[in-house]
Design an enzyme around this catalytic site. Structure first.
Site, PDB file in Angstrom:
ATOM      1  N   HIS A 178       0.929  -0.921   0.209  1.00  0.00           N
ATOM      2  CA  HIS A 178      -0.396   0.326   0.283  1.00  0.00           C
ATOM      3  C   HIS A 178       0.672   1.158  -0.059  1.00  0.00           C
ATOM      4  CE1 HIS A 178       0.599  -0.511   4.079  1.00  0.00           C
ATOM      5  NE2 HIS A 178       0.627   0.737   4.502  1.00  0.00           N
ATOM      6  N   GLU A 216       7.216   4.610  13.620  1.00  0.00           N
ATOM      7  CA  GLU A 216       5.910   4.402  14.230  1.00  0.00           C
ATOM      8  C   GLU A 216       6.039   5.181  15.057  1.00  0.00           C
ATOM      9  OE1 GLU A 216       3.746   1.106  12.384  1.00  0.00           O
ATOM     10  OE2 GLU A 216       5.783   0.993  12.435  1.00  0.00           O
ATOM     11  N   HIS A 240       7.703  -1.949   2.290  1.00  0.00           N
ATOM     12  CA  HIS A 240       7.770  -0.966   1.788  1.00  0.00           C
ATOM     13  C   HIS A 240       9.609  -0.139   1.696  1.00  0.00           C
ATOM     14  CE1 HIS A 240       4.136  -2.371   3.130  1.00  0.00           C
ATOM     15  NE2 HIS A 240       4.199  -2.255   4.916  1.00  0.00           N
TER      16      HIS A 240
END
Ligand code: NAD
Length: 484
Positions: A178, A216, A240
């Site tokens: 994504h 994160e 990613h």
């Protein structure tokens, strides 16, 4: 502003795992958004398929709640909800058994785009793909979409590829990462290949180094036992960060088309040099101020899985020789931030007085929290007092610059529409995923040895372990602040 949304063709999208978390939070609200802006036509259909016994009415209630949770109380947007729910259908299907497949087949229409989205664990990919082929539900034109993780090493990725290819051709398979659906990530390509300004500078003559950070602030809460089998390398770096590295480092493709772009990306992965352990910092967060530690959730108090990794990666080709890429990702860090920072070399000869704390030119492509691009530039410090210099950031936040159209369309929304359009550019090709595992596997194997060094502890809410700072310090460089 006039809408530039181009509607896609009518489609039947079968969503396996329709009652799961990802479908609830991302896929179904994403489809609603595309419906609400009239990109998804009213005669498109989304057929939920999962093991859960549920009626179509029950599924519509479930999706209505998912949409309300995502949209909040924007009544204007929610006006489109009843019509969207009309597009939904549901059929209980057991991926591993015989139940439900005939009912599913009965619901599929001919002459519309047919796509199967597998929002289920990877162990279901092979059985579902096989069942779709065996039962004649997969036509030569239909598409299959699979979620991450795509394997946990080279062997398992090869097995998944073999299972999918037994039922579908490569040009029917859409492997989701994504990150590739994010607006800024695509803007990286626009920035590089639609402007003449940057490309002449995009090499080791002008770029000192590149920093790619995906930080994160959350820990592994709730997913601890799953995450412990994976760690930051498998969960983030192999997929990613690797994708971000490829898009930053790749050669200009001859055209913006799936094969041309993916050929260039895979060449970058093949050019990566093996990374010695001395160029890697691994960390695991520990409690600070009464918070929790990684091991509170991992299911194993002596776990040696990393929740942080920083590494120096060399792309062994003509363009990048001498310009390292520093990758960094971790959980429970100070802020949630994702960015690619291109740090340029200093001017060869400085005619001005030395500037304290000079950091130099940097082009920062920001993915999170707000998507945008920043260019750090040196200017004269305003006012009297001689020729003193200072650094300012020329900042373009897309939402501000582009108004409503700058709204970060969720990555899933874009990617699902790309599946319907039949555009694979922003999906990973099978050989690309395998090449990335081929690079990652030897590193992971080193950590699994008896005498491997365990990850270094780092404080929750900080910026990672000391080793990570040293990784750059010893090269005379330093990390950008996480969120600073
Ligand atoms: P989940 O456990 O919440 O949902 C799983 C879904 O699969 C449910 O709808 C369940 O009914 C269905 N299912 C399970 N067994 C089945 C069977 N035998 N037959 C038919 N359906 C069956 O999982 P999730 O979090 O939604 O994740 C789905 C996939 O997406 C996984 O591969 C996951 O790794 C990936 N993913 C999830 C996230 C996320 O944020 N949740 C993010 C990225 C990737």
């Amino acid at each position: 502003m006039v809408s530039r949304v181009i509607p896609v063709e009518p489609f039947d999208l079968v969503l396996f795992g329709a009652t799961g978390d990802l479908a609830y939070r991302k896929i179904l609200p994403g489809l609603f958004h595309r419906f609400q802006v009239e990109q998804m036509p009213a005669d498109a259909r989304v057929i939920g398929a999962a093991r859960t016994e549920m009626t179509t009415e029950g599924f519509r209630d479930h999706v209505a709640q998912a949409v309300r949770d995502a949209v909040g109380d924007d009544t204007e947007v929610l006006k489109a909800l009843p019509a969207f729910l009309e597009c939904l259908d549901y059929v209980p299907v057991d991926a591993m058994g015989d139940g439900g497949w005939d009912d599913l087949g009965d619901k599929l229409r001919d002459n519309v785009v047919r796509a199967f989205y597998l929002s289920v664990g990877p162990r279901f990919f092979g059985p579902i793909a096989g069942a779709l082929a065996k039962r004649g539900l997969a036509t030569p034109e239909s598409r299959i979409v699979v979620e991450k993780p795509f394997g946990h090493d080279l062997a398992s990725a090869k097995a998944l590829n073999a299972d999918l290819r037994a039922a579908f051709r490569e040009d029917q398979i859409y492997r989701i990462d994504h990150y590739l659906g994010k607006e800024t990530v695509q803007n990286l390509m626009a920035l590089r290949f639609a402007n003449s300004l940057w490309e002449p500078l995009w090499n080791s003559t002008h770029i000192d180094h590149v920093q790619i950070t995906v930080a994160e602030s959350l820990g592994v809460e709730g997913r601890g036992e799953y995450y412990d089998q994976s760690g930051a390398m498998r969960d983030m770096v192999q997929n990613h960060l690797m994708q971000l590295l490829c898009l930053t480092a790749m050669e200009p493709p001859s055209k913006f088309a799936p094969t041309a772009v993916r050929d260039e990306k895979v060449k970058v992965i093949h050019a990566l040099e093996p990374v010695p352990l001395s160029d890697i910092a691994r960390g695991q967060y520990r409690a600070r101020d009464g918070g929790d530690s990684y091991t509170d959730h991992a299911g194993d108090p002596r776990s040696n899985t990393e929740s942080f990794i920083a590494m120096k990666v060399k792309v062994g080709n003509w363009r990048w020789a001498g310009t390292p890429f520093y990758l960094r990702t971790g959980k429970k860090l100070r802020n949630r931030v994702s960015e690619i920072a291109i740090v340029f070399r200093d001017p060869p000869h400085m005619i001005f007085p030395k500037m304290e704390h000079r950091r130099g030119n940097a082009l920062v492509i920001r993915l999170q929290p707000d998507e945008g691009i920043t260019l750090r530039t040196t200017i004269k410090d305003p006012g009297p007092g001689g020729m003193r210099l200072t650094e300012v950031s020329l900042d373009m936040t897309f939402a501000e610059a582009l108004g409503e159209e700058g709204r970060a369309q969720d990555a899933y929304e874009r990617l699902i529409m790309d599946v319907i359009r039949g555009n694979q550019t922003l999906f990973m090709r099978g050989d690309e995923v395998e090449a990335a595992w081929e690079w990652a596997d030897p590193i992971i194997a080193e950590w699994q040895k008896e005498d491997a060094r365990p990850p270094s502890p780092y404080d929750a809410g900080g910026s990672g372990p000391e080793d990570s700072l040293m990784l750059l310090h010893r090269d005379g460089r330093r990390w950008r602040e996480i969120g600073g």
